[in-house]
Design a protein around this motif. Structure first.
Motif, PDB file in Angstrom:
ATOM      1  N   SER A 292      18.034 -45.619  37.578  1.00 37.15           N
ATOM      2  CA  SER A 292      17.738 -45.677  39.216  1.00 37.15           C
ATOM      3  C   SER A 292      17.591 -44.131  39.864  1.00 37.15           C
ATOM      4  O   SER A 292      18.006 -43.139  39.173  1.00 37.15           O
ATOM      5  N   THR A 293      17.519 -44.116  41.164  1.00 35.21           N
ATOM      6  CA  THR A 293      17.961 -42.914  41.862  1.00 35.21           C
ATOM      7  C   THR A 293      19.154 -42.542  42.016  1.00 35.21           C
ATOM      8  O   THR A 293      19.927 -43.424  41.410  1.00 35.21           O
TER       9      THR A 293
ATOM     10  N   ASN B 171      24.613 -38.759  36.624  1.00 31.33           N
ATOM     11  CA  ASN B 171      24.137 -39.179  38.001  1.00 31.33           C
ATOM     12  C   ASN B 171      24.010 -37.821  38.467  1.00 31.33           C
ATOM     13  O   ASN B 171      24.886 -36.969  38.835  1.00 31.33           O
TER      14      ASN B 171
ATOM     15  N   HIS C 289      21.456 -51.844  48.522  1.00 34.50           N
ATOM     16  CA  HIS C 289      21.643 -49.999  48.584  1.00 34.50           C
ATOM     17  C   HIS C 289      20.623 -49.605  49.552  1.00 34.50           C
ATOM     18  O   HIS C 289      19.365 -50.356  49.514  1.00 34.50           O
TER      19      HIS C 289
ATOM     20  N   SER D 239      23.128 -42.377  42.739  1.00 35.31           N
ATOM     21  CA  SER D 239      24.061 -43.471  42.984  1.00 35.31           C
ATOM     22  C   SER D 239      25.135 -42.722  44.044  1.00 35.31           C
ATOM     23  O   SER D 239      26.139 -42.089  43.576  1.00 35.31           O
TER      24      SER D 239
ATOM     25  N   GLU E 261      16.278 -49.147  41.883  1.00 32.23           N
ATOM     26  CA  GLU E 261      17.025 -49.213  40.533  1.00 32.23           C
ATOM     27  C   GLU E 261      15.865 -49.987  39.527  1.00 32.23           C
ATOM     28  O   GLU E 261      15.338 -51.001  40.053  1.00 32.23           O
TER      29      GLU E 261
ATOM     30  N   TYR F  16      17.499 -40.258  48.837  1.00 33.54           N
ATOM     31  CA  TYR F  16      16.673 -41.206  48.484  1.00 33.54           C
ATOM     32  C   TYR F  16      16.307 -40.969  46.993  1.00 33.54           C
ATOM     33  O   TYR F  16      15.637 -41.889  46.492  1.00 33.54           O
TER      34      TYR F  16
ATOM     35  N   ARG G 255      15.110 -50.550  46.864  1.00 31.39           N
ATOM     36  CA  ARG G 255      16.290 -50.347  47.906  1.00 31.39           C
ATOM     37  C   ARG G 255      16.050 -51.211  49.077  1.00 31.39           C
ATOM     38  O   ARG G 255      15.065 -51.869  49.433  1.00 31.39           O
TER      39      ARG G 255
ATOM     40  N   CYS H 114      20.015 -41.518  38.013  1.00 25.95           N
ATOM     41  CA  CYS H 114      21.264 -42.098  37.430  1.00 25.95           C
ATOM     42  C   CYS H 114      20.912 -42.951  36.335  1.00 25.95           C
ATOM     43  O   CYS H 114      19.741 -43.703  36.358  1.00 25.95           O
TER      44      CYS H 114
ATOM     45  N   LYS I  76      19.188 -46.519  47.149  1.00 29.41           N
ATOM     46  CA  LYS I  76      18.834 -46.508  45.733  1.00 29.41           C
ATOM     47  C   LYS I  76      17.781 -47.599  45.444  1.00 29.41           C
ATOM     48  O   LYS I  76      17.971 -48.712  45.683  1.00 29.41           O
TER      49      LYS I  76
END
Length: 249
Positions: free
Chosen positions: A206-207, A70, A108, A209, A113, A87, A184, A91, A111
């Motif tokens: 993902s971006t 992360n 989210h 978390s 994902e 943003y 998101r 992760c 995020k």
């Protein structure tokens, strides 16, 4: 009497089974990742899952998350981009869900994902229409597609049925399928099919978390504006509170 906790033995067996499975699938689980935060029971009423055991195939909201990365990824970012850095980032986590069990409906704000099924099958329930957060216009490039209708016979967690009402689209993912992206601000949930012979093992990339533990008081935030951010908004109030602590006795 309703169960309001998981025993230490039950929890440790759950974690050891999940960690062994993750390692067998070559996911880099280290000893520090096997802890009292990896197993998530989403609310006091979900501890009943342990009365008959996680292999009972009964519908409850419980899962394991092993997070190997992360990274805020702010180093080297132009200062002018700091306002929107929350943003981005990186992760990587592995999630393990037993047959019939769910990750409950949530979204989210920050995020985006993607899901890659490593073992078993994954049923994703989602809304193709984003949640309105604030009143500003948002960018759209490849909007979420409308999925299939739900199959018949999906057993939902007792007392939580209404929280799934807005998740009108459905997709079933299998190992080897292309990655499925969840943007998101879209409500979503997923489960391991109740008739599966193995747990669902899914890798989420993902971006960043924004979890409460990432921005706790004893941890420095990458940027001052990130302090206190919590980017998991669950539909059921009990799932929101349950996400923050697992009662082990």
């Amino acid at each position: 009497m309703t169960r309001d906790h998981v025993t230490r033995r039950e929890y440790d067996e759950w974690m050891n089974e999940a960690a062994s499975l993750a390692l067998a699938l070559r996911y880099p689980v280290t000893p520090d990742m096997v802890n009292d935060s990896a197993g998530i029971i989403f609310g006091d009423d979900q501890y009943e899952a342990f009365e008959r055991g996680l292999w009972s195939r009964d519908p409850y909201e419980a899962m394991v998350i092993f997070e190997s990365l992360n990274e805020a990824a702010v180093d080297g970012l132009p200062v002018g981009g700091a306002a929107h850095a929350e943003y981005g980032g990186l992760c990587d986590k592995l999630m393990i869900v037993h047959p019939g069990k769910f990750c409950p409906p949530h979204f989210h704000q920050r995020k985006t994902e993607s899901y890659e099924v490593v073992m078993g099958e994954m049923e994703v329930f989602y809304s193709p229409t984003p949640v309105t957060v604030g009143d500003e216009d948002v960018l759209e490039f490849r909007p979420m597609p409308a999925g299939d209708v739900w199959p018949e016979g999906v057993a939902l967690p007792s007392g939580r049925e209404d929280s799934y009402a807005e998740l009108t689209s459905y997709v079933r993912l299998r190992a080897g399928d292309p990655k499925f992206v969840m943007h998101r601000k879209h409500l979503h949930a997923f489960r391991c099919p109740a008739d599966s012979r193995v747990p669902l093992v899914v890798r989420e990339v993902s971006t960043f978390s924004h979890e409460p533990t990432e921005h706790a008081h004893d941890k420095p935030a990458p940027l001052p504006s990130w302090a206190g951010l919590h980017d998991n908004a669950f539909v059921a109030p009990a799932a929101n509170s349950g996400r923050l602590a697992t009662v082990i006795r």
